[in-house]
Design a protein around this motif. Structure first.
Motif, PDB file in Angstrom:
ATOM      1  N   TYR A 221       0.884  -1.159   0.000  1.00  0.00           N
ATOM      2  CA  TYR A 221       0.000   0.000   0.000  1.00  0.00           C
ATOM      3  C   TYR A 221       0.926   1.214   0.000  1.00  0.00           C
ATOM      4  O   TYR A 221       1.639   1.450   0.968  1.00  0.00           O
ATOM      5  N   THR A 222       0.932   1.954  -1.102  1.00  0.00           N
ATOM      6  CA  THR A 222       1.893   3.037  -1.281  1.00  0.00           C
ATOM      7  C   THR A 222       1.175   4.372  -1.404  1.00  0.00           C
ATOM      8  O   THR A 222       0.188   4.487  -2.137  1.00  0.00           O
ATOM      9  N   VAL A 223       1.695   5.384  -0.716  1.00  0.00           N
ATOM     10  CA  VAL A 223       1.139   6.734  -0.765  1.00  0.00           C
ATOM     11  C   VAL A 223       2.269   7.735  -0.978  1.00  0.00           C
ATOM     12  O   VAL A 223       3.438   7.422  -0.738  1.00  0.00           O
ATOM     13  N   GLN A 224       1.903   8.921  -1.418  1.00  0.00           N
ATOM     14  CA  GLN A 224       2.861  10.012  -1.548  1.00  0.00           C
ATOM     15  C   GLN A 224       2.392  11.152  -0.644  1.00  0.00           C
ATOM     16  O   GLN A 224       1.457  11.873  -0.990  1.00  0.00           O
ATOM     17  N   PRO A 225       3.021  11.283   0.533  1.00  0.00           N
ATOM     18  CA  PRO A 225       2.617  12.354   1.452  1.00  0.00           C
ATOM     19  C   PRO A 225       2.733  13.731   0.781  1.00  0.00           C
ATOM     20  O   PRO A 225       3.718  14.019   0.101  1.00  0.00           O
ATOM     21  N   LEU A 226       1.707  14.543   0.975  1.00  0.00           N
ATOM     22  CA  LEU A 226       1.637  15.855   0.336  1.00  0.00           C
ATOM     23  C   LEU A 226       2.610  16.837   0.969  1.00  0.00           C
ATOM     24  O   LEU A 226       2.555  17.101   2.166  1.00  0.00           O
ATOM     25  N   GLY A 227       3.534  17.358   0.168  1.00  0.00           N
ATOM     26  CA  GLY A 227       4.452  18.407   0.602  1.00  0.00           C
ATOM     27  C   GLY A 227       5.460  18.016   1.661  1.00  0.00           C
ATOM     28  O   GLY A 227       6.069  18.884   2.273  1.00  0.00           O
ATOM     29  N   ALA A 228       5.659  16.734   1.903  1.00  0.00           N
ATOM     30  CA  ALA A 228       6.588  16.300   2.950  1.00  0.00           C
ATOM     31  C   ALA A 228       7.941  15.928   2.354  1.00  0.00           C
ATOM     32  O   ALA A 228       8.030  15.389   1.265  1.00  0.00           O
TER      33      ALA A 228
ATOM     34  N   LEU B 179      11.021   5.684  11.264  1.00  0.00           N
ATOM     35  CA  LEU B 179      11.861   4.837  10.418  1.00  0.00           C
ATOM     36  C   LEU B 179      13.340   5.129  10.638  1.00  0.00           C
ATOM     37  O   LEU B 179      13.713   6.234  11.024  1.00  0.00           O
ATOM     38  N   LYS B 180      14.171   4.138  10.361  1.00  0.00           N
ATOM     39  CA  LYS B 180      15.626   4.287  10.471  1.00  0.00           C
ATOM     40  C   LYS B 180      16.251   4.185   9.086  1.00  0.00           C
ATOM     41  O   LYS B 180      15.789   3.440   8.236  1.00  0.00           O
TER      42      LYS B 180
ATOM     43  N   VAL C 211       7.857  -4.390  10.933  1.00  0.00           N
ATOM     44  CA  VAL C 211       6.619  -4.546  11.686  1.00  0.00           C
ATOM     45  C   VAL C 211       6.200  -6.008  11.563  1.00  0.00           C
ATOM     46  O   VAL C 211       6.724  -6.746  10.717  1.00  0.00           O
ATOM     47  N   LYS C 212       5.256  -6.416  12.376  1.00  0.00           N
ATOM     48  CA  LYS C 212       4.768  -7.791  12.296  1.00  0.00           C
ATOM     49  C   LYS C 212       4.160  -8.021  10.902  1.00  0.00           C
ATOM     50  O   LYS C 212       3.229  -7.336  10.507  1.00  0.00           O
ATOM     51  N   GLY C 213       4.751  -8.939  10.161  1.00  0.00           N
ATOM     52  CA  GLY C 213       4.228  -9.286   8.836  1.00  0.00           C
ATOM     53  C   GLY C 213       4.771  -8.464   7.683  1.00  0.00           C
ATOM     54  O   GLY C 213       4.365  -8.653   6.547  1.00  0.00           O
ATOM     55  N   GLY C 214       5.711  -7.537   7.954  1.00  0.00           N
ATOM     56  CA  GLY C 214       6.237  -6.752   6.841  1.00  0.00           C
ATOM     57  C   GLY C 214       7.146  -5.621   7.265  1.00  0.00           C
ATOM     58  O   GLY C 214       7.782  -5.673   8.313  1.00  0.00           O
ATOM     59  N   ILE C 215       7.190  -4.571   6.432  1.00  0.00           N
ATOM     60  CA  ILE C 215       8.012  -3.395   6.728  1.00  0.00           C
ATOM     61  C   ILE C 215       7.263  -2.130   6.292  1.00  0.00           C
ATOM     62  O   ILE C 215       6.410  -2.163   5.406  1.00  0.00           O
ATOM     63  N   VAL C 216       7.618  -1.039   6.934  1.00  0.00           N
ATOM     64  CA  VAL C 216       7.198   0.289   6.495  1.00  0.00           C
ATOM     65  C   VAL C 216       8.445   0.896   5.875  1.00  0.00           C
ATOM     66  O   VAL C 216       9.531   0.824   6.460  1.00  0.00           O
ATOM     67  N   GLU C 217       8.298   1.473   4.695  1.00  0.00           N
ATOM     68  CA  GLU C 217       9.454   1.993   3.967  1.00  0.00           C
ATOM     69  C   GLU C 217       9.138   3.375   3.399  1.00  0.00           C
ATOM     70  O   GLU C 217       8.064   3.592   2.850  1.00  0.00           O
TER      71      GLU C 217
ATOM     72  N   LEU D 244       5.765   6.557   0.642  1.00  0.00           N
ATOM     73  CA  LEU D 244       5.712   5.792   1.866  1.00  0.00           C
ATOM     74  C   LEU D 244       4.934   4.522   1.563  1.00  0.00           C
ATOM     75  O   LEU D 244       3.868   4.588   0.943  1.00  0.00           O
ATOM     76  N   ALA D 245       5.468   3.375   1.956  1.00  0.00           N
ATOM     77  CA  ALA D 245       4.806   2.113   1.632  1.00  0.00           C
ATOM     78  C   ALA D 245       4.796   1.171   2.818  1.00  0.00           C
ATOM     79  O   ALA D 245       5.747   1.118   3.596  1.00  0.00           O
ATOM     80  N   CYS D 246       3.712   0.425   2.907  1.00  0.00           N
ATOM     81  CA  CYS D 246       3.639  -0.728   3.792  1.00  0.00           C
ATOM     82  C   CYS D 246       3.766  -1.925   2.851  1.00  0.00           C
ATOM     83  O   CYS D 246       2.986  -2.065   1.909  1.00  0.00           O
TER      84      CYS D 246
END
Length: 161
Positions: free
Chosen positions: A106-113, A124-125, A135-141, A152-154
Motif C-alpha cells: 500500500y503506497t502513498v505520496q505524502p503531500l508536501g513532505a 523509520l531508520k 513490523v509484524k508481517g512486513g516493513i514500512v518503507e 511511503l509504503a507498507c
C-alpha cells in the motif's frame, strides 16, 4: 451499394450510442458510498498504510473507491485527505495485492513532505537510500524514487516478514 453503406453507418451509429449510454441509475448507485463509509474506510486505510493491519476489501472501502468487485488493486483517489502517522497528509493510494509469495503493498505520496519528515513521523531508520522499520508481517518503507517525489509504503509478505 449506397443503401449498404447507409445501413452499415446506421448500425455503427446505433452500436456507438448503445456502448456509450449511461449505466442505469439503480446499477450506478448500487455501490455509491453511504454517509458513514468514509469514516469507516479511513480507519481501515490508515491502519493498512501504517502497516498495523492488512488491507481487506470491506464494503466501506469498496464504496469509497467505487468498486463493484473485491479487487482493490490499482491507484485510487481518496474522497478527502487522510492523515497517517499523525502528521502526514495523503490524497491517493496505490494498492497491490499479490499472492503470499509476491506479497502486498500500500503506497502513498505524502503531500508536501520531505523524506526526513516522513521518516521521522513514521519512526523509520536509515537503510541506504531509504528509511525502514520492521513490523509484524512486513516493513514500512519511505524512499525518494525520483528527486522531489517521496513515497511511503507498507509492504507485507513476499519475504519482508
Amino acid at each position: 451499394m449506397k443503401t449498404t453503406r447507409t445501413l452499415i453507418a446506421s448500425a455503427l451509429l446505433l452500436v456507438a450510442t448503445l456502448s456509450s449510454a449511461q449505466m442505469p441509475a439503480a446499477l450506478r448507485d448500487a455501490n455509491a458510498p453511504a454517509a458513514g463509509d468514509w469514516a469507516k474506510a479511513s480507519t481501515i486505510l490508515r491502519n493498512a498504510i501504517e502497516c498495523r493491519e492488512p488491507l481487506y476489501s470491506a464494503k466501506p472501502v469498496l464504496a469509497v473507491f467505487g468498486l463493484t468487485n473485491d479487487s482493490l488493486d490499482g491507484d485510487h483517489k481518496l474522497p478527502e485527505a487522510l492523515t497517517v502517522f499523525g502528521t502526514l497528509k495523503v490524497s491517493s493510494i496505490s494498492i497491490f495485492q499479490g499472492t503470499e509469495e509476491e506479497g502486498s503493498s500500500y503506497t502513498v505520496q505524502p503531500l508536501g513532505a520531505k523524506l526526513a519528515d516522513v521518516a521521522k513521523a513514521a519512526g523509520l531508520k536509515k537503510d541506504g537510500p531509504r528509511y525502514v522499520r520492521k513490523v509484524k508481517g512486513g516493513i514500512v518503507e519511505a524512499s525518494e524514487p525520483q528527486p522531489g517525489t517521496v513515497q511511503l509504503a507498507c509492504i507485507r509478505g513476499g519475504g519482508h516478514e
